[in-house]
Motif scaffolding. Structure first.
Motif, PDB file in Angstrom:
ATOM      1  N   ARG A 111      -7.447  15.617  -6.186  1.00  0.00           N
ATOM      2  CA  ARG A 111      -7.331  16.700  -7.168  1.00  0.00           C
ATOM      3  C   ARG A 111      -6.845  16.160  -8.511  1.00  0.00           C
ATOM      4  NH1 ARG A 111      -5.132  18.304  -2.416  1.00  0.00           N
ATOM      5  NH2 ARG A 111      -6.277  19.946  -1.307  1.00  0.00           N
ATOM      6  N   LYS A 112      -5.933  15.203  -8.449  1.00  0.00           N
ATOM      7  CA  LYS A 112      -5.386  14.605  -9.671  1.00  0.00           C
ATOM      8  C   LYS A 112      -5.175  13.125  -9.404  1.00  0.00           C
ATOM      9  CE  LYS A 112      -1.409  14.766 -12.800  1.00  0.00           C
ATOM     10  NZ  LYS A 112      -0.089  15.399 -13.074  1.00  0.00           N
ATOM     11  N   SER A 113      -5.789  12.281 -10.215  1.00  0.00           N
ATOM     12  CA  SER A 113      -5.700  10.845  -9.994  1.00  0.00           C
ATOM     13  C   SER A 113      -4.364  10.301 -10.475  1.00  0.00           C
ATOM     14  CB  SER A 113      -6.837  10.128 -10.724  1.00  0.00           C
ATOM     15  OG  SER A 113      -6.776   8.737 -10.480  1.00  0.00           O
ATOM     16  N   GLU A 114      -3.676   9.585  -9.579  1.00  0.00           N
ATOM     17  CA  GLU A 114      -2.379   8.984  -9.913  1.00  0.00           C
ATOM     18  C   GLU A 114      -2.334   7.518  -9.499  1.00  0.00           C
ATOM     19  OE1 GLU A 114       0.386  11.510  -7.920  1.00  0.00           O
ATOM     20  OE2 GLU A 114       0.335  13.056  -9.479  1.00  0.00           O
ATOM     21  N   GLY A 115      -3.502   6.896  -9.382  1.00  0.00           N
ATOM     22  CA  GLY A 115      -3.556   5.504  -8.947  1.00  0.00           C
ATOM     23  C   GLY A 115      -4.072   5.405  -7.520  1.00  0.00           C
ATOM     24  N   MET A 116      -4.633   4.242  -7.177  1.00  0.00           N
ATOM     25  CA  MET A 116      -5.298   4.053  -5.898  1.00  0.00           C
ATOM     26  C   MET A 116      -4.407   4.393  -4.705  1.00  0.00           C
ATOM     27  SD  MET A 116      -7.773   3.227  -3.876  1.00  0.00           S
ATOM     28  CE  MET A 116      -9.059   2.416  -4.805  1.00  0.00           C
ATOM     29  N   ALA A 146      -6.112  -7.456   3.113  1.00  0.00           N
ATOM     30  CA  ALA A 146      -5.239  -8.337   3.901  1.00  0.00           C
ATOM     31  C   ALA A 146      -4.014  -7.599   4.425  1.00  0.00           C
ATOM     32  CB  ALA A 146      -4.813  -9.535   3.054  1.00  0.00           C
ATOM     33  N   GLY A 147      -3.565  -6.578   3.706  1.00  0.00           N
ATOM     34  CA  GLY A 147      -2.369  -5.850   4.108  1.00  0.00           C
ATOM     35  C   GLY A 147      -2.640  -4.641   4.977  1.00  0.00           C
ATOM     36  N   GLY A 148      -3.893  -4.417   5.338  1.00  0.00           N
ATOM     37  CA  GLY A 148      -4.230  -3.249   6.158  1.00  0.00           C
ATOM     38  C   GLY A 148      -5.370  -2.475   5.525  1.00  0.00           C
ATOM     39  N   LEU A 149      -5.441  -1.185   5.825  1.00  0.00           N
ATOM     40  CA  LEU A 149      -6.509  -0.367   5.270  1.00  0.00           C
ATOM     41  C   LEU A 149      -6.363  -0.287   3.759  1.00  0.00           C
ATOM     42  CD1 LEU A 149      -6.660   2.504   7.912  1.00  0.00           C
ATOM     43  CD2 LEU A 149      -8.067   0.456   7.748  1.00  0.00           C
ATOM     44  N   TYR A 150      -7.467  -0.425   3.047  1.00  0.00           N
ATOM     45  CA  TYR A 150      -7.446  -0.564   1.593  1.00  0.00           C
ATOM     46  C   TYR A 150      -6.927   0.697   0.916  1.00  0.00           C
ATOM     47  CZ  TYR A 150      -9.117  -1.619  -3.104  1.00  0.00           C
ATOM     48  OH  TYR A 150      -9.197  -1.857  -4.450  1.00  0.00           O
ATOM     49  N   GLY A 151      -5.942   0.504   0.018  1.00  0.00           N
ATOM     50  CA  GLY A 151      -5.488   1.603  -0.810  1.00  0.00           C
ATOM     51  C   GLY A 151      -4.138   2.154  -0.452  1.00  0.00           C
ATOM     52  N   SER A 152      -3.828   2.296   0.831  1.00  0.00           N
ATOM     53  CA  SER A 152      -2.562   2.927   1.190  1.00  0.00           C
ATOM     54  C   SER A 152      -2.242   2.739   2.667  1.00  0.00           C
ATOM     55  CB  SER A 152      -2.615   4.426   0.882  1.00  0.00           C
ATOM     56  OG  SER A 152      -1.439   5.068   1.328  1.00  0.00           O
ATOM     57  N   ARG A 153      -1.001   2.462   2.960  1.00  0.00           N
ATOM     58  CA  ARG A 153      -0.546   2.396   4.352  1.00  0.00           C
ATOM     59  C   ARG A 153      -0.506   3.787   4.977  1.00  0.00           C
ATOM     60  NH1 ARG A 153       1.410  -2.473   5.872  1.00  0.00           N
ATOM     61  NH2 ARG A 153       1.886  -3.994   4.228  1.00  0.00           N
TER      62      ARG A 153
END
Length: 208
Positions: A111-116, A146-153
């Motif tokens: 709804r509102k972009s605040e970063g990936m 490399a840290g998991g699913l792309y974008g957010s834990r």
């Protein structure tokens, strides 16, 4: 490898008499139909696109029959989370959908972009609430880093289960190659995890 595995899952769901709703964010409806037809026919996408009229007719007939039956619903025009949720709710009421697929979740617009990271976390929460409310599984295809699913834990946290597709060995040589992949069960709230299922993907047909 991810879309190939997902196309096999969708085909199996539809072939078993259940209904799948697929949101394709990367491919057009026609491209997804070609991939799914290739899996069922044992033909690669190039053969379907550039093959003789009989091959193209068979591909159209296969996916057309699934869509005409109402068991396969494809949406290639949704990009916002609110529109996605509204369409899923409507489809579940009208078609009694048994599985929703999103390929892939990072393409959904918040709804509102605040970063990936924040955007992906917000979408993950919305999709999770929707699945729980409707009591329908939502299979989300995701990029992996490399840290998991792309974008957010948050994706890892919200998911009831996660699978990862990992190639084994060297990249095979075309045209009649066989790709060896492992599908890992990284998370499973309802059973064992940290298991792997070895698969072979035949050429560009997508058959496993």
């Amino acid at each position: 490898g991810k879309t190939t595995v997902v196309c096999n899952i969708i085909n199996n769901v539809v072939d078993s008499g259940h209904t799948a709703l697929v949101f394709t964010m990367e491919m057009t409806m026609e491209q997804l139909q070609e991939r799914m037809a290739g899996v069922k026919m044992g033909a690669n996408v190039t053969q379907i696109i550039k093959g003789n009229q009989a091959v193209r007719d068979e591909a159209v007939q296969l996916t057309g029959a699934m869509m005409t039956s109402g068991r396969l619903l494809i949406d290639a025009h949704t990009d916002g989370i609110d529109e996605f949720c509204a369409k899923v709710r409507k489809a579940v009421r009208k078609h009694k959908v048994d599985l929703v697929v999103v390929d892939y979740i990072q393409r959904l617009r918040p709804r509102k972009s605040e970063g990936m990271v924040a955007d992906t976390a917000s979408i993950s929460k919305d999709v999770t609430r929707l699945a729980k409310r409707l009591k329908v599984p939502i299979l989300c295809v995701s990029m992996e880093s490399a840290g998991g699913l792309y974008g957010s834990r948050q994706l890892d946290y919200d998911a009831f289960g996660t699978l990862s597709v990992r190639r084994v060995g060297e990249d095979p040589a075309p045209p009649d190659y066989v790709s060896n992949v492992d599908v890992w069960v990284d998370k499973n709230r309802f059973g064992p995890s940290h298991l792997s299922l070895p698969l072979q993907i035949v050429g560009r047909t997508g058959q496993v």
